[in-house]
Design an enzyme around this catalytic site. Structure first.
Site, short mmCIF file in Angstrom:
data_model
loop_
_atom_site.label_atom_id
_atom_site.label_comp_id
_atom_site.label_asym_id
_atom_site.label_seq_id
_atom_site.Cartn_x
_atom_site.Cartn_y
_atom_site.Cartn_z
N HIS A 98 -66.11 -67.25 -78.12
CA HIS A 98 -65.71 -67.57 -79.50
C HIS A 98 -65.13 -66.29 -80.12
O HIS A 98 -65.72 -65.68 -80.99
CB HIS A 98 -66.89 -68.10 -80.30
CG HIS A 98 -67.02 -69.59 -80.24
ND1 HIS A 98 -66.05 -70.42 -80.77
CD2 HIS A 98 -67.95 -70.39 -79.70
CE1 HIS A 98 -66.41 -71.69 -80.56
NE2 HIS A 98 -67.55 -71.70 -79.90
N ASP A 103 -66.91 -70.58 -84.09
CA ASP A 103 -68.33 -70.93 -84.15
C ASP A 103 -68.87 -70.76 -85.58
O ASP A 103 -69.73 -71.52 -86.03
CB ASP A 103 -69.15 -70.11 -83.14
CG ASP A 103 -68.86 -68.62 -83.20
OD1 ASP A 103 -67.79 -68.22 -83.71
OD2 ASP A 103 -69.70 -67.83 -82.73
N HIS A 242 -39.93 -62.84 -65.15
CA HIS A 242 -40.19 -62.85 -63.71
C HIS A 242 -38.89 -63.07 -62.93
O HIS A 242 -38.11 -63.96 -63.25
CB HIS A 242 -41.16 -63.97 -63.33
CG HIS A 242 -42.52 -63.80 -63.97
ND1 HIS A 242 -43.41 -62.84 -63.58
CD2 HIS A 242 -43.10 -64.47 -64.98
CE1 HIS A 242 -44.49 -62.91 -64.32
NE2 HIS A 242 -44.33 -63.90 -65.19
N TYR A 298 -46.67 -75.08 -83.70
CA TYR A 298 -47.20 -75.44 -85.02
C TYR A 298 -46.20 -75.11 -86.13
O TYR A 298 -45.49 -74.12 -86.06
CB TYR A 298 -48.50 -74.67 -85.28
CG TYR A 298 -49.62 -74.99 -84.30
CD1 TYR A 298 -49.62 -76.18 -83.57
CD2 TYR A 298 -50.65 -74.10 -84.10
CE1 TYR A 298 -50.64 -76.46 -82.68
CE2 TYR A 298 -51.68 -74.38 -83.22
CZ TYR A 298 -51.67 -75.56 -82.51
OH TYR A 298 -52.68 -75.84 -81.63
N GLU A 375 -72.33 -62.10 -89.50
CA GLU A 375 -72.98 -63.39 -89.79
C GLU A 375 -73.41 -63.53 -91.25
O GLU A 375 -73.71 -64.63 -91.71
CB GLU A 375 -74.22 -63.56 -88.91
CG GLU A 375 -73.88 -63.82 -87.45
CD GLU A 375 -75.13 -63.87 -86.60
OE1 GLU A 375 -76.13 -63.22 -86.95
OE2 GLU A 375 -75.11 -64.59 -85.58
#
Ligand SMILES: [Zn+2]
Length: 406
Positions: A98, A103, A242, A298, A375
């Protein structure tokens, strides 16, 4: 009691859930263990829950005690194919991580569901919780929209909000947003240059694709610098190139891929035509052919100015003036939440989560194997999600036309 106080009293539960999710990172559209953890976290709440069919999404509707419109809150749930090197006690023991903090988003959104369910009596309308897989390049939001996300509560939401934690740039607990473009559109340019192979000593008997492909790489940069307004920024970065196997062999083909970022529809349309045209033109000048394809990923993430201002005001009232940082410029990452706020007015809000002992200017970035998130932001983020829904529904009750004043 304030939602923020309630959220603070959930700190231990939120921390536990976040660490549980952090230990089971899953990538893409299929996140069965994460989905199971989310369903367990929501268990017992008065929610109407549906799960996705083509992906492991969770859609939950909370109906308030009084009627009213619907507000959507989104948290993405997927991880990245990165091997964690944070050294945290709950670091993921696998080659997935994560590393973008999803998370934390999942945890904060589950926390908001608990907070709002406990204050259902104050809620004038519905809250639609969007737990989304596959943000990292899998267009999970597009899939959820196709599966009827916006009709889950029986009517289209009047507003949509998402939070995204950032492991650097902002100190922990600082919320940041802006009206208008907030994140770039992302696209991919894929090019195969076809020539004719031969011996490296006799290039006149072959058609060498390598110099032509190199010229395309530089011609694209020159073309961009001469063709776009510098105030409507465009970035093209060739990330893979490449060709060939040995120094004395001219190969048949050369290939490269570029990521292309833009902010306006006009710039994107021009890139779609122009990048392909530059490659085909350079190939033709060398007597070769180029197959160039421009894929749109997006769209630009465009925050509705009124919804971004509403979110800013909510942050300042709930957390304090000093906790809001207006963003001068958008960031060049991209987001599939752009699809949601293309359909419904809304805002993407960033949440600084730099570790307290780290320097926001140098802390490892999101997507790094060293990315670490504070956190301590969990209750604040959960409270903000809940306050945005609660206050936005209250605002809609006062002005039923829908929009909030910018
Ligand atoms: Zn992310």
């Amino acid at each position: 009691m304030k939602l923020l106080d309630d959220a603070t009293s959930l700190t231990d539960d939120l921390t536990r859930l976040r660490r549980d999710l952090h230990r089971i990172p899953e990538v893409g559209l299929d996140l069965p263990r994460t989905q199971e953890a989310v369903l367990a976290a929501l268990d017992g709440l008065p929610l109407e829950i549906t799960t996705g069919t083509g992906l492991t999404s969770v859609t939950a509707v909370l109906r308030g005690a009084r009627p009213g419109p619907t507000v959507l809150l989104r948290g993405d749930m997927d991880a990245l194919p990165v091997t964690e090197r944070t050294g945290l006690s709950f670091a993921a023991p696998v080659d997935r991580m994560h590393a973008c903090g999803h998370d934390l988003h999942t945890t904060m959104l589950a926390g908001a569901a608990r907070l709002l369910a406990a204050h259902r009596d104050r809620l004038a309308g519905n809250v639609l919780f969007m737990f989304q897989p596959g943000e990292e390049g899998f267009d999970g939001a597009g899939h959820m929209l196709a599966e009827g996300l916006l009709d889950a509560a029986g009517e289209r939401p009047v507003a949509a909000y998402a939070l995204h934690v950032i492991s650097h740039t902002w100190k922990s607990g600082v919320f940041a947003a802006r009206g208008g473009p907030a994140m770039a559109a992302s696209n991919v340019l894929e090019v195969t240059v076809r020539g004719a192979g031969g011996h490296g000593s006799t290039p006149h008997r072959a058609k060498d694709p390598i110099p032509a492909a190199c010229e395309m790489v530089t011609a694209l940069q020159t073309w961009i610098s001469r063709s776009f307004d510098v105030f409507d920024p465009v970035i093209l970065t060739v990330g893979t190139f490449h060709a060939g196997t040995q120094s004395n062999i001219i190969p048949d083909t050369a290939t490269f891929r570029a990521t292309v970022r833009s902010f306006s529809d006009a710039a994107r349309a021009r890139l779609r035509e122009g990048t392909v045209g530059v490659c085909e033109g350079v190939a033709a000048a060398h007597g070769l052919t180029a197959e160039a394809t421009f894929f749109e990923q997006y769209p630009v993430t465009v925050n509705d100015p009124a919804e971004a201002a509403f979110a800013a005001g909510t942050v300042q009232e709930v957390h304090g003036e000093e906790r809001y940082a207006p963003m001068e410029n958008p960031i060049l990452g991209s987001e599939d939440f752009s699809r949601v706020i293309d359909a419904v007015p809304g805002a993407m809000i960033f949440l600084g989560a730099t570790l307290p002992d780290a320097d926001p200017d140098t802390a490892p970035a999101n997507h790094s194997p060293l990315a670490a998130f504070d956190e301590a932001v969990l209750p604040d983020g959960a409270a903000l999600y809940a306050e945005l829904a609660m206050r936005r529904l209250a605002a809609a009750a006062e002005s039923p036309a829908g929009a909030v004043a910018p």
